[in-house]
Design a protein around this motif. Structure first.
Motif, short mmCIF file in Angstrom:
data_model
loop_
_atom_site.label_atom_id
_atom_site.label_comp_id
_atom_site.label_asym_id
_atom_site.label_seq_id
_atom_site.Cartn_x
_atom_site.Cartn_y
_atom_site.Cartn_z
N SER A 130 31.48 54.62 85.53
CA SER A 130 32.88 55.14 84.98
C SER A 130 32.57 55.96 83.57
CB SER A 130 33.76 54.10 84.76
OG SER A 130 34.89 54.83 84.24
N GLN A 131 33.12 57.39 83.69
CA GLN A 131 33.09 57.85 82.37
C GLN A 131 34.52 58.01 81.98
OE1 GLN A 131 30.76 61.61 83.54
NE2 GLN A 131 29.02 60.61 82.52
N GLY A 132 34.69 58.12 80.73
CA GLY A 132 36.17 58.34 80.25
C GLY A 132 36.48 59.23 79.11
N GLY A 133 37.45 58.86 78.39
CA GLY A 133 37.61 59.87 77.04
C GLY A 133 36.99 58.91 75.90
N THR A 134 37.77 59.49 74.57
CA THR A 134 37.24 58.85 73.54
C THR A 134 37.42 57.41 73.39
OG1 THR A 134 38.88 59.72 72.32
CG2 THR A 134 37.12 60.83 72.48
N ALA A 135 38.61 56.89 73.76
CA ALA A 135 39.06 55.42 73.63
C ALA A 135 39.24 54.59 74.81
CB ALA A 135 40.69 55.74 73.05
N ALA A 136 38.88 54.99 75.94
CA ALA A 136 38.80 54.17 77.04
C ALA A 136 38.32 54.63 78.23
CB ALA A 136 40.25 53.87 77.63
N THR A 137 37.72 54.13 79.26
CA THR A 137 37.39 54.52 80.60
C THR A 137 37.86 53.57 81.89
OG1 THR A 137 35.38 54.88 81.90
CG2 THR A 137 35.01 53.19 80.41
N VAL A 138 38.08 54.07 82.78
CA VAL A 138 38.75 53.25 83.87
C VAL A 138 37.65 52.96 84.77
CG1 VAL A 138 40.51 53.36 86.03
CG2 VAL A 138 41.01 54.42 83.67
N VAL A 139 37.68 51.51 85.07
CA VAL A 139 36.59 51.12 85.95
C VAL A 139 37.10 50.44 87.38
CG1 VAL A 139 34.53 49.30 86.03
CG2 VAL A 139 35.24 50.46 83.99
N ASP A 140 36.64 50.90 88.24
CA ASP A 140 36.89 50.26 89.65
C ASP A 140 36.28 49.51 90.05
OD1 ASP A 140 37.42 49.85 92.37
OD2 ASP A 140 38.05 51.95 92.87
N VAL A 141 36.83 48.04 89.80
CA VAL A 141 36.08 46.68 90.04
C VAL A 141 35.44 46.65 91.37
CG1 VAL A 141 36.13 44.11 90.01
CG2 VAL A 141 37.36 45.56 88.42
N LYS A 142 35.93 47.08 92.33
CA LYS A 142 35.52 47.10 93.95
C LYS A 142 34.36 47.71 93.95
CE LYS A 142 39.46 48.27 95.75
NZ LYS A 142 40.31 48.09 94.55
#
Length: 235
Positions: free
Chosen positions: A154-166
C-alpha cells in the motif's frame, strides 16, 4: 532554470584545489565532501558563484544533512534554489535513487536473516526513510526467519495508508511465507503507533493465525528512530 544569459562558473573554471573531479581521480571518490559530490552532479554553478559554493549553500540550508536534501522533490529543488533547473534537479534525484537501490540490493543479496527489530530497520530504512508519504511493506520469512520476499502492499498520503488485509495475506500465501513482518513509515518523524496502526496490526495477526502464518513484528520507521511492537511486548 539552468539556462542563463551570463557565464556561470563551471568546475573546469575553478582553481586546481577546488576541482572535485580532479580530487576524486587523485585521492579517490570517498575523499570528497558532500558538497563536492553534489558539485560533480550539478556540473556548473551560477553567475558569481562556483558550483562548489552553490552546493555548500544548498547543504547549509538543509542543516548540513544529506538526508534532508534527499527528501526534497525535484520540483522543490527547482523552486527553492536559484540555478537549480530541470537538469540539475533530475541528476541529483537520480543519484539519490541509485544510492537507495544499491542499499536495497545489498541488503537483499543473501536472503538476510531477521533476528531483531534492528535487522528489520537496517533492511527497510534505506527504502522508507526519505519518502514523504506512507508505504506499507510486508517481509515474507522462511522457517529460519530469512527474508525470501518483500512486498509493498500500500501507498498512501503523508498521514495514513489504506491496507487491504485480504490482499496482504494472499501475497503471504503466494510467497509460501512461514512468518511475516509488517513495516511502514511515518513521514512526520513520530514513531509512535496510532490507534489505526494498533487496529490494523490486530486484524492482520488474527487473519494470519487462521492461515498458520506468524506475525513476528510490526516495525514503524520514522526519521532517525523506530518503534517495534515485538520489542514492546505487544505481539
Amino acid at each position: 532554470m539552468d539556462e542563463s544569459p551570463f557565464t556561470s562558473i563551471r568546475i573546469s573554471d575553478l582553481n586546481e584545489d577546488d576541482k572535485p573531479r580532479e580530487k576524486a581521480l587523485s585521492t579517490g571518490i570517498r575523499s570528497l565532501s558532500d558538497a563536492e559530490l553534489i558539485a560533480i552532479i550539478f556540473g556548473g554553478g551560477i553567475p558569481g558563484m562556483s558550483v562548489v559554493d552553490m552546493a555548500r549553500s544548498i547543504l547549509h540550508d538543509c542543516d548540513g544533512r544529506i538526508d534532508n536534501l534527499a527528501r526534497l522533490s525535484m520540483h522543490e529543488l527547482m523552486s527553492k534554489y536559484k540555478g537549480v533547473g530541470p537538469a540539475k534537479a533530475v541528476s541529483l534525484a537520480a543519484a539519490f535513487e541509485l544510492g537507495r537501490r544499491n542499499s536495497e540490493a545489498s541488503a537483499m543479496r543473501s536472503d538476510p536473516q531477521i533476528r531483531t527489530s534492528a535487522d528489520v530497520v537496517s533492511l527497510m530504512q534505506p527504502i522508507l526513510s526519505d519518502i514523504e508519504y506512507e508505504e506499507f511493506w510486508v517481509l515474507m520469512l522462511s522457517r529460519s526467519n530469512r527474508v525470501t520476499f518483500k512486498r509493498c502492499v500500500s501507498q498512501g498520503g503523508t498521514a495514513a495508508t489504506v491496507v487491504d488485509v485480504k490482499l496482504l495475506l494472499k501475497r503471504a500465501i503466494d510467497c509460501l511465507a512461514e512468518g511475516i513482518i509488517l513495516v511502514h513509515n511515518h513521514p512526520s518523524g513520530n514513531n509512535r503507533p496510532s490507534g489505526d496502526d494498533d487496529s490494523l496490526t490486530r486484524r492482520i495477526k488474527d487473519g494470519a493465525k487462521i492461515l498458520g502464518i506468524n506475525v513476528l513484528d510490526h516495525v514503524i520507521i520514522a526519521r532517525g528512530n523506530y518503534y517495534s511492537y515485538a520489542d514492546e511486548g505487544r505481539l
